[in-house]
Scaffold this motif. Structure first.
Motif, mmCIF file in Angstrom:
data_model
loop_
_atom_site.group_PDB
_atom_site.id
_atom_site.type_symbol
_atom_site.label_atom_id
_atom_site.label_comp_id
_atom_site.label_asym_id
_atom_site.label_seq_id
_atom_site.Cartn_x
_atom_site.Cartn_y
_atom_site.Cartn_z
ATOM 1 N N SER A 95 0.819 -1.205 0.000
ATOM 2 C CA SER A 95 0.000 0.000 0.000
ATOM 3 C C SER A 95 0.859 1.264 0.000
ATOM 4 C CB SER A 95 -0.947 -0.001 1.210
ATOM 5 O OG SER A 95 -0.233 -0.222 2.415
ATOM 6 N N GLN A 96 2.122 1.156 0.460
ATOM 7 C CA GLN A 96 3.027 2.306 0.443
ATOM 8 C C GLN A 96 4.454 1.837 0.161
ATOM 9 O OE1 GLN A 96 2.642 5.320 3.657
ATOM 10 N NE2 GLN A 96 1.083 3.967 4.510
ATOM 11 N N ILE A 97 5.177 2.602 -0.641
ATOM 12 C CA ILE A 97 6.597 2.345 -0.874
ATOM 13 C C ILE A 97 7.337 3.674 -0.780
ATOM 14 C CG2 ILE A 97 8.345 1.521 -2.486
ATOM 15 C CD1 ILE A 97 6.259 -0.257 -3.753
ATOM 16 N N LEU A 98 8.340 3.716 0.076
ATOM 17 C CA LEU A 98 9.163 4.921 0.236
ATOM 18 C C LEU A 98 10.582 4.605 -0.240
ATOM 19 C CD1 LEU A 98 9.413 7.838 1.453
ATOM 20 C CD2 LEU A 98 10.269 6.718 3.526
ATOM 21 N N THR A 99 11.078 5.378 -1.191
ATOM 22 C CA THR A 99 12.431 5.188 -1.715
ATOM 23 C C THR A 99 13.150 6.531 -1.698
ATOM 24 O OG1 THR A 99 11.675 3.408 -3.165
ATOM 25 C CG2 THR A 99 13.814 4.378 -3.647
ATOM 26 N N ARG A 100 14.224 6.616 -0.940
ATOM 27 C CA ARG A 100 14.982 7.855 -0.828
ATOM 28 C C ARG A 100 16.474 7.560 -0.766
ATOM 29 N NH1 ARG A 100 11.712 10.854 4.109
ATOM 30 N NH2 ARG A 100 9.761 11.308 2.981
ATOM 31 N N THR A 101 17.265 8.574 -1.117
ATOM 32 C CA THR A 101 18.713 8.521 -0.915
ATOM 33 C C THR A 101 19.090 9.683 -0.002
ATOM 34 O OG1 THR A 101 19.138 7.536 -3.081
ATOM 35 C CG2 THR A 101 20.987 8.630 -1.999
ATOM 36 N N TYR A 102 19.871 9.372 1.029
ATOM 37 C CA TYR A 102 20.316 10.388 1.985
ATOM 38 C C TYR A 102 21.830 10.570 1.868
ATOM 39 C CZ TYR A 102 15.788 10.169 4.432
ATOM 40 O OH TYR A 102 14.452 10.233 4.755
ATOM 41 N N VAL A 103 22.290 11.771 2.198
ATOM 42 C CA VAL A 103 23.717 12.069 2.165
ATOM 43 C C VAL A 103 24.095 12.757 3.471
ATOM 44 C CG1 VAL A 103 23.313 14.293 1.000
ATOM 45 C CG2 VAL A 103 25.574 13.177 0.834
ATOM 46 N N ASN A 104 25.300 12.477 3.983
ATOM 47 C CA ASN A 104 25.748 13.129 5.212
ATOM 48 C C ASN A 104 26.776 14.214 4.899
ATOM 49 O OD1 ASN A 104 28.163 11.792 4.726
ATOM 50 N ND2 ASN A 104 27.937 10.331 6.406
ATOM 51 N N SER A 105 27.306 14.822 5.933
ATOM 52 C CA SER A 105 28.221 15.959 5.752
ATOM 53 C C SER A 105 29.538 15.551 5.102
ATOM 54 C CB SER A 105 28.494 16.625 7.108
ATOM 55 O OG SER A 105 29.061 15.691 8.019
ATOM 56 N N GLN A 106 29.851 14.256 5.106
ATOM 57 C CA GLN A 106 31.076 13.766 4.485
ATOM 58 C C GLN A 106 30.859 13.321 3.035
ATOM 59 O OE1 GLN A 106 33.371 11.050 7.106
ATOM 60 N NE2 GLN A 106 31.768 11.436 8.640
ATOM 61 N N GLY A 107 29.631 13.499 2.552
ATOM 62 C CA GLY A 107 29.331 13.108 1.185
ATOM 63 C C GLY A 107 29.007 11.629 1.015
ATOM 64 N N GLN A 108 28.859 10.910 2.121
ATOM 65 C CA GLN A 108 28.509 9.486 2.047
ATOM 66 C C GLN A 108 27.007 9.329 1.830
ATOM 67 O OE1 GLN A 108 30.258 8.776 5.966
ATOM 68 N NE2 GLN A 108 31.677 7.301 5.018
ATOM 69 N N ARG A 109 26.630 8.369 1.021
ATOM 70 C CA ARG A 109 25.220 8.185 0.667
ATOM 71 C C ARG A 109 24.699 6.823 1.101
ATOM 72 N NH1 ARG A 109 27.248 11.750 -2.906
ATOM 73 N NH2 ARG A 109 25.865 13.457 -3.556
ATOM 74 N N VAL A 110 23.447 6.815 1.546
ATOM 75 C CA VAL A 110 22.747 5.580 1.893
ATOM 76 C C VAL A 110 21.397 5.608 1.202
ATOM 77 C CG1 VAL A 110 21.610 4.274 3.733
ATOM 78 C CG2 VAL A 110 23.884 5.219 4.109
ATOM 79 N N MET A 111 21.074 4.514 0.531
ATOM 80 C CA MET A 111 19.775 4.382 -0.135
ATOM 81 C C MET A 111 18.813 3.656 0.799
ATOM 82 S SD MET A 111 21.162 3.392 -3.950
ATOM 83 C CE MET A 111 22.546 2.450 -3.295
ATOM 84 N N LEU A 112 17.652 4.249 0.998
ATOM 85 C CA LEU A 112 16.627 3.709 1.901
ATOM 86 C C LEU A 112 15.401 3.289 1.094
ATOM 87 C CD1 LEU A 112 15.231 3.330 4.741
ATOM 88 C CD2 LEU A 112 14.521 5.729 4.536
ATOM 89 N N SER A 113 14.893 2.118 1.409
ATOM 90 C CA SER A 113 13.652 1.658 0.799
ATOM 91 C C SER A 113 12.800 1.006 1.879
ATOM 92 C CB SER A 113 13.931 0.649 -0.322
ATOM 93 O OG SER A 113 12.723 0.124 -0.842
ATOM 94 N N ILE A 114 11.553 1.474 2.026
ATOM 95 C CA ILE A 114 10.612 0.876 2.977
ATOM 96 C C ILE A 114 9.334 0.541 2.216
ATOM 97 C CG2 ILE A 114 9.360 1.135 5.145
ATOM 98 C CD1 ILE A 114 11.311 3.278 5.987
ATOM 99 N N ALA A 115 8.939 -0.709 2.264
ATOM 100 C CA ALA A 115 7.697 -1.148 1.618
ATOM 101 C C ALA A 115 6.737 -1.597 2.709
ATOM 102 C CB ALA A 115 7.974 -2.289 0.643
ATOM 103 N N TYR A 116 5.529 -1.040 2.692
ATOM 104 C CA TYR A 116 4.532 -1.346 3.727
ATOM 105 C C TYR A 116 3.232 -1.818 3.087
ATOM 106 C CZ TYR A 116 0.934 -0.655 7.273
ATOM 107 O OH TYR A 116 -0.132 -0.848 8.116
ATOM 108 N N GLY A 117 2.628 -2.837 3.680
ATOM 109 C CA GLY A 117 1.333 -3.312 3.214
ATOM 110 C C GLY A 117 0.433 -3.646 4.384
ATOM 111 N N ASN A 118 -0.853 -3.292 4.287
ATOM 112 C CA ASN A 118 -1.768 -3.571 5.394
ATOM 113 C C ASN A 118 -2.245 -5.010 5.414
ATOM 114 O OD1 ASN A 118 -3.566 -3.580 3.254
ATOM 115 N ND2 ASN A 118 -4.434 -1.574 3.740
#
Length: 247
Positions: free
Chosen positions: A92-115
């Motif tokens: 029912s919901q999918i969240l896909t984002r990429t985050y970056v920190n002050s050092q320029g390092q990146r982490v890709m986040l994916s959360i899939a939710y279903g009721n």
């Protein structure tokens, strides 16, 4: 001629099994009726998502927290359009984002939710969908993550695309109120809810980063996940990490 008496005191000729066939048909009918009643009583009717209340991933997960902020320059990862469409039907919901920190390092986040994820999540674990997109699965191991004061059963994968893109992955699954590694643990959790007449909701939390240094990637993912879980309200933390692990 010898006759055989049935349970009701009726005689049956061994050369005429009509009586025996009638009794077997009657017994089969009774058993079918009992099975139908048991199945009806064990069929879940109440959605746990309704008990928990509305849950909006886009607003529940902050775009900035700790040393991390949303990377607006990030280009989307490799996605199979058919798989993406299937995921939208299952979750029912999918969240896909990429985050970056002050050092320029990146982490890709994916959360899939279903009721209602009694059978959906197991079809799309990262160890299945990554190879489906052309990645080679170099390793797959169980871990117990120590994050934000929680102990979360999870899995860690090493994936490689064309010997160019090394992408270590960390993920876990939440069924209802319990974090599980998937597979048998997921099925057991679903059965427990089913016996209570409850349809559990489900969530798959995944983080990954592109890095040839697997140990460094996992350390970064743990740091990111800890800061994320610390930043969200306790109720949201419970939905993401499993409330059975919230003290």
């Amino acid at each position: 001629m010898t006759h055989i008496a049935d349970a009701a005191g009726h005689a049956e000729s061994p050369t005429n099994p009509a009586g025996r066939q009638t009794r077997r048909a009657a017994l089969a009918t009774v058993l079918m009726g009992v099975s139908a009643v048991v199945a009806w009583q064990l069929t879940p009717t109440q959605r746990l998502s309704a008990v928990h209340g509305d849950f909006n991933l886009d607003t529940a997960v902050p775009k900035a927290f700790g040393d991390w902020q949303l990377d607006t320059t990030a280009v989307g990862g490799i996605v199979n359009p058919q798989q993406e469409e299937l995921l939208k039907r299952l979750y029912s919901q999918i969240l896909t984002r990429t985050y970056v920190n002050s050092q320029g390092q990146r982490v890709m986040l994916s959360i899939a939710y279903g009721n209602d994820q009694r059978d959906g999540l197991q079809l799309h674990y990262p160890e299945i969908c990554y190879p489906a997109q052309g990645f080679r699965l170099a390793s797959n191991r169980k871990v117990d993550l120590q994050l934000a004061g929680l102990v979360i059963p999870a899995r860690r994968l090493e994936t490689v695309l064309g010997e160019q893109r090394y992408e270590p992955v960390t993920y876990w699954t939440v069924i209802g109120e319990t974090a599980v590694r998937g597979g048998t643990d997921k099925k057991i959790a679903e059965m427990r809810y089913g016996f209570r007449g409850v349809i559990p909701d489900g969530l798959l939390f995944r983080v990954s980063s592109i890095d040839r240094d697997t140990a460094a990637a996992y350390a970064l993912q743990d740091q990111f996940s800890t800061e994320l879980l610390t930043a969200v309200p306790v109720a949201v933390r419970g939905r993401i990490a499993g409330v059975d692990h919230i003290g």
